[in-house]
Write a protein that holds these residues in place. Structure first.
Motif, short mmCIF file in Angstrom:
data_model
loop_
_atom_site.label_atom_id
_atom_site.label_comp_id
_atom_site.label_asym_id
_atom_site.label_seq_id
_atom_site.Cartn_x
_atom_site.Cartn_y
_atom_site.Cartn_z
N ASP A 1 0.83 -1.21 0.00
CA ASP A 1 0.00 0.00 0.00
C ASP A 1 0.87 1.26 0.00
O ASP A 1 0.55 2.25 -0.69
CB ASP A 1 -0.93 0.00 1.21
N ALA A 2 1.95 1.24 0.75
CA ALA A 2 2.84 2.41 0.81
C ALA A 2 3.54 2.61 -0.52
O ALA A 2 3.67 3.74 -1.01
CB ALA A 2 3.86 2.23 1.94
N VAL A 3 4.01 1.51 -1.12
CA VAL A 3 4.66 1.61 -2.43
C VAL A 3 3.67 2.11 -3.48
O VAL A 3 3.99 2.98 -4.30
CB VAL A 3 5.26 0.25 -2.84
N ARG A 4 2.45 1.58 -3.45
CA ARG A 4 1.44 1.99 -4.43
C ARG A 4 1.13 3.48 -4.30
O ARG A 4 0.96 4.17 -5.31
CB ARG A 4 0.17 1.16 -4.23
N ALA A 5 1.07 3.96 -3.08
CA ALA A 5 0.81 5.38 -2.87
C ALA A 5 1.94 6.23 -3.45
O ALA A 5 1.70 7.28 -4.06
CB ALA A 5 0.64 5.67 -1.37
N ALA A 6 3.18 5.76 -3.27
CA ALA A 6 4.33 6.51 -3.80
C ALA A 6 4.31 6.52 -5.32
O ALA A 6 4.56 7.55 -5.96
CB ALA A 6 5.63 5.91 -3.28
N TRP A 7 4.01 5.36 -5.92
CA TRP A 7 3.96 5.29 -7.37
C TRP A 7 2.80 6.12 -7.91
O TRP A 7 2.91 6.74 -8.97
CB TRP A 7 3.83 3.83 -7.81
N THR A 8 1.68 6.13 -7.21
CA THR A 8 0.53 6.93 -7.65
C THR A 8 0.88 8.41 -7.66
O THR A 8 0.46 9.16 -8.56
CB THR A 8 -0.68 6.67 -6.73
N ALA A 9 1.67 8.84 -6.67
CA ALA A 9 2.10 10.24 -6.64
C ALA A 9 2.96 10.57 -7.86
O ALA A 9 2.86 11.66 -8.42
CB ALA A 9 2.89 10.51 -5.36
N VAL A 10 3.79 9.62 -8.28
CA VAL A 10 4.61 9.83 -9.48
C VAL A 10 3.71 9.96 -10.71
O VAL A 10 3.90 10.85 -11.56
CB VAL A 10 5.61 8.68 -9.66
N VAL A 11 2.72 9.09 -10.82
CA VAL A 11 1.80 9.14 -11.97
C VAL A 11 1.07 10.47 -12.00
O VAL A 11 0.90 11.09 -13.06
CB VAL A 11 0.81 7.96 -11.92
#
Length: 209
Positions: A138-148
């Motif tokens: 979940d933490a990684v997904r949130a970080a990647w979503t911020a990049v997107v």
């Protein structure tokens, strides 16, 4: 009695984690005993159990650490303006993770991908480990979503699709690449980078773009 420095404690913990990860990747999670770990790190039981209560806590710490490293790399990318394109970003972060965990198995091949697959398998029967993995994911997904979202703000990516959908797809590409390495042997991360770059180029007509 002399006081043990924090630096020494951190170094000892690092020694135990690295040795345990190597044992798990080389022999499998269930085939590895705590005695195997003690032998690998050349420490007494008391020294190891001071930091970790057993195999489950060791593997949980390894998972949390790796997920934290990946999350931090993408959070750093999200702060760049603009962030690196997906082909460069995914390959760079994955390559950095594989290089940092560059230990070899008994066959002389990189062992980290096999360790990752074993962890995923273990979560089916270990709810505590599954919770650690879910939290990290979940933490990684949130970080990647911020990049997107940064891509979308900069006009580098269409913004009519959910950023979370794109993040999940990039994560799936990295996970699939790790599975391929585990099953079929090492492949340079440039292969993943080139594949993503080719997919990103669809619709472009000029050569070399």
């Amino acid at each position: 009695m002399a006081r043990v420095s924090q630096e020494h404690l951190d170094a000892r913990r690092r020694q135990i984690l690295d040795g345990a990860a190597l044992c798990f990747a080389r022999n499998g999670f269930h085939a590895t005993s705590m005695q195997d770990v003690l032998k690998e790190v050349d420490l007494s039981a008391g020294a190891v159990y001071r930091y970790f209560s057993g195999k489950e806590e060791l593997i949980g710490a390894i998972v949390a650490e790796v997920m934290g490293e990946v999350r931090a790399a993408f959070e750093e990318a999200a702060r760049q303006s603009p962030p690196p394109p997906p082909d460069v970003l995914v390959a760079t972060v994955l390559g950095r993770t594989l290089e940092a965990r560059g230990f070899l198995g008994a066959d002389g091949q990189p062992a980290f991908p096999r360790l990752v697959v074993q962890v995923w398998t273990e979560t089916a029967r270990n709810e505590e480990l599954a919770a650690v993995l879910r939290e990290g994911y979940d933490a990684v997904r949130a970080a990647w979503t911020a990049v997107v979202r940064a891509y979308q703000r900069d006009g580098a990516m269409r913004d009519d699709l959910p950023a979370d959908d794109v993040a999940r797809t990039m994560i799936a590409a990295a996970q699939g690449f790790i599975v391929q390495q585990s099953l079929f042997g090492p492949v340079p991360v440039e292969v993943l980078r080139n594949g993503l770059r080719a997919l990103m180029s669809m619709g472009r007509t000029s050569k070399g773009s």
